[in-house]
Design an enzyme around this catalytic site. Structure first.
Site, PDB file in Angstrom:
ATOM      1  N   GLU A 185      17.984  -9.704  -8.112  1.00 14.54           N
ATOM      2  CA  GLU A 185      18.589 -10.984  -8.496  1.00 14.54           C
ATOM      3  C   GLU A 185      18.350 -12.087  -7.470  1.00 14.54           C
ATOM      4  OE1 GLU A 185      22.499 -11.262 -10.114  1.00 14.54           O
ATOM      5  OE2 GLU A 185      22.171  -9.694 -11.598  1.00 14.54           O
ATOM      6  N   HIS A 200      27.977  -7.989  -5.917  1.00 14.00           N
ATOM      7  CA  HIS A 200      27.740  -6.548  -5.773  1.00 14.00           C
ATOM      8  C   HIS A 200      27.902  -6.162  -4.306  1.00 14.00           C
ATOM      9  CE1 HIS A 200      25.612  -5.400  -9.703  1.00 14.00           C
ATOM     10  NE2 HIS A 200      25.953  -6.666  -9.848  1.00 14.00           N
TER      11      HIS A 200
END
Length: 422
Positions: free
Chosen positions: A49, A272
């Protein structure tokens, strides 16, 4: 290679949540991530990402002294978001874009526009060949009504096949990434059973981090309860997986996760949690029959996963064909309407109405045609994955019935594969 060969490998993995204009505190988080990676000096840092190539270039420059080799995997319209930073020279780089990546008309999800992929880098470390893979699979937007389930299973199978067919010359295989699957989910089981990869969280000798190894936790300020769904205490969807071929032994000495905050600053790197693994590779003389003790059980687990995957892909195929048929009828209806409008336009009374409806009707035909073609392609891609799984299932079942030894997750098969390459 010396019999007392030993290699320590420190690995970092993080889904960075680096989305231009949407992610909070991007610049600050990228700066702190770069500082942390420089301070820790891992052998490999694998990131997902990173959807801003400008941010990748910033990290590449910032980390250039500590990690002289870096690569950004480009695909799709937005990009795969995958990148790697290595202290060691990268010998080879390969990228594979998944055939199925969601639906283009679900533009608010964005997976189709990213072109989710798996990246492979080959490293030579003291005579040892390491294949390191980084990937990011399709997101799960709803646990209860997961319309992308078949796509994620197909991606997991495609990933497993890619690893299986590209790792035959490797001594050690490493996979890091955001799989968007829980440990017991079908795709995760299929991947591990077919490749023989082991989960660092399960295998590690020393774990420190969030409870149950969760990589999305409620105490992270960037995570909402809606993100966690029916799992209020967190989910584990990011992984470090590994294996070694016969002749080598690999173990995970330590595994750490961040716990909702930067270890030095206090605020999170991302929504995350980061994974930090220390792996130890040693030379191990081949045993006479290193796999016979667990061969039957492992084949049974593989067969079970293959059968379930075949069933789920079959459901996905039926759904794709249903949507293709629906939009095929809509396209035919639109074409019929265009013919009718042509007839009406030839007359005087309804010409203005026909001209007014012409453009929307053309749009209807083109839109329905595009969706029809997409779902036809989706059905064929799912059929291809199902056919591959059926072939492996048939061969594995025959092997089990004959009492033969291991499937590709076992070391003797890998030795045979390596012998064929020589």
């Amino acid at each position: 290679m010396k019999h007392n060969f030993s290699l320590r490998l420190r690995v970092f993995n993080l889904n960075c949540w680096d989305i231009p204009y949407l992610s909070k505190h991007r610049a600050d988080r990228m700066k702190r991530l770069g500082d942390f990676l420089n301070l820790e000096s891992f052998d490999l840092a694998l990131l997902e990402e990173v959807w801003s190539e400008q941010d990748f270039q910033y990290l590449k420059q910032k980390l250039s002294l500590t990690y002289p080799d870096a690569h950004y995997f480009r695909s799709g319209i937005i990009g795969s978001g995958l990148c790697v930073f290595s202290r060691h020279p990268i010998q080879e780089i390969v990228q594979h874009v998944y055939t199925l990546n969601g639906y283009p008309y679900k533009f608010y999800h964005g997976d189709w526009f990213c072109g989710k992929a798996v990246g492979l880098l080959v490293l030579h470390l003291s005579g040892l060949v390491l294949n390191a893979y980084v990937t990011h699979l399709h997101a799960e937007y709803s646990r209860q009504k997961d319309i992308y389930f078949a796509h994620r299973v197909a991606q997991a199978w495609e990933l497993a096949q890619f690893i299986h067919h590209t790792s035959k010359k490797a001594n050690v295989v490493l996979l890091c990434g955001d799989l968007n699957m829980h440990p017991k989910d079908l795709g995760c089981c299929l991947l591990k059973e077919w490749t023989g990869l082991r989960d660092a969280f399960v295998e590690t000798e020393d774990f420190k981090g969030s409870e149950d190894g969760c990589t999305m936790v409620p105490k992270n300020c960037y995570v909402s309860q809606q993100d966690l769904g029916p799992f209020p205490f967190g989910v584990r969807i990011d992984y470090v997986l590994y294996k070694a071929v016969s002749g080598f032994h690999i173990c995970c000495k330590t595994l750490k996760t961040t716990t909702g905050c930067d270890p030095h600053n206090g605020t999170p790197f991302s929504d995350h949690e980061a994974l930090m693994a220390t792996l130890c590779v040693k030379h191990s003389p081949p045993q006479e029959d290193p796999c016979s003790a667990h061969g039957s059980a492992e084949r049974s687990a593989l067969i079970s996963a293959l059968r379930e995957a075949r069933t789920e892909l079959g459901r996905g195929i039926a759904q794709a064909r249903w949507w293709a048929a629906l939009f095929g009828y809509v396209m035919i209806l639109g074409l019929s309407l265009l013919v009718l409008l042509c007839v009406l336009a030839a007359g005087e009374e309804a010409r203005e109405v026909a001209i007014m409806l012409w453009t929307p009707s053309v749009g209807l035909v083109l839109g329905a045609g595009a969706v029809y073609l997409f779902h036809k392609q989706e059905a064929k891609s799912l059929c291809r994955a199902q056919a591959e799984i059926q072939h492996v299932l048939t061969r594995t079942t025959e092997t089990q019935d004959l009492g033969s030894e291991p499937h590709p997750t076992h070391c003797r098969q890998q030795e045979a594969d390596r012998a064929e390459e020589k």
